[in-house]
Design a protein around this motif. Sequence first.
Motif, PDB file in Angstrom:
ATOM      1  N   SER A 121       0.013  -1.509   0.003  1.00  0.00           N
ATOM      2  CA  SER A 121      -1.283  -2.193   0.068  1.00  0.00           C
ATOM      3  C   SER A 121      -2.396  -1.205  -0.236  1.00  0.00           C
ATOM      4  CB  SER A 121      -1.508  -2.840   1.439  1.00  0.00           C
ATOM      5  OG  SER A 121      -1.705  -1.868   2.429  1.00  0.00           O
ATOM      6  N   GLN A 137      -6.910  -1.145  -0.233  1.00  0.00           N
ATOM      7  CA  GLN A 137      -8.249  -1.723  -0.094  1.00  0.00           C
ATOM      8  C   GLN A 137      -9.219  -0.707  -0.666  1.00  0.00           C
ATOM      9  OE1 GLN A 137      -9.218  -4.762   1.192  1.00  0.00           O
ATOM     10  NE2 GLN A 137     -11.306  -4.260   0.648  1.00  0.00           N
ATOM     11  N   THR A 179      -0.331   5.449   6.364  1.00  0.00           N
ATOM     12  CA  THR A 179      -1.635   4.924   5.978  1.00  0.00           C
ATOM     13  C   THR A 179      -2.532   6.100   5.631  1.00  0.00           C
ATOM     14  OG1 THR A 179      -1.368   3.031   7.448  1.00  0.00           O
ATOM     15  CG2 THR A 179      -3.612   3.533   6.702  1.00  0.00           C
ATOM     16  N   HIS A 218      -5.033   2.978   1.871  1.00  0.00           N
ATOM     17  CA  HIS A 218      -3.790   2.560   1.229  1.00  0.00           C
ATOM     18  C   HIS A 218      -2.589   2.930   2.082  1.00  0.00           C
ATOM     19  CE1 HIS A 218      -3.815   6.597  -1.147  1.00  0.00           C
ATOM     20  NE2 HIS A 218      -4.930   6.541  -0.488  1.00  0.00           N
TER      21      HIS A 218
END
Length: 135
Positions: free
Chosen positions: A58, A60, A88, A105
Amino acid sequence: MAFTFPQKVLFKHCDPAGIVFYPRYFEMLNDAVEAFFDAALGWPFEVIHAEAAVPTASMQVQFTAPSRHGDALVFEVAVQAVGRSSVTLRTQARCGADLRMAVDHVLVHVDRDGRPQPWPARVRGAMEGVMDGPE
């Protein structure tokens, strides 16, 4: 404690308007993460990818100001949290004191079949050793 990776904005990074074309930031981000795994964790991608991988699960992103050809960016990679098989990261790209991009991320350690695998103990310890803030 952030790992720093300098990156001069090159002609190849820019669009016809003379600013960094946003997908090029992701290439620079990956270069910074690859350097972080090598220099800060002692686990270079060429070793990891012989038997595993660390894909991005993921991301952002905030783009806060444009970067231009010739700018001297510094990518700061910081560990925010370490899970069983994930990490993270918070990465910021700056030009001097000016924030250009901030990314939260998550990367996951996977085997060749794409299944999550625990971090090797030595790597997990290195991540925890450079972690920013509480676990």
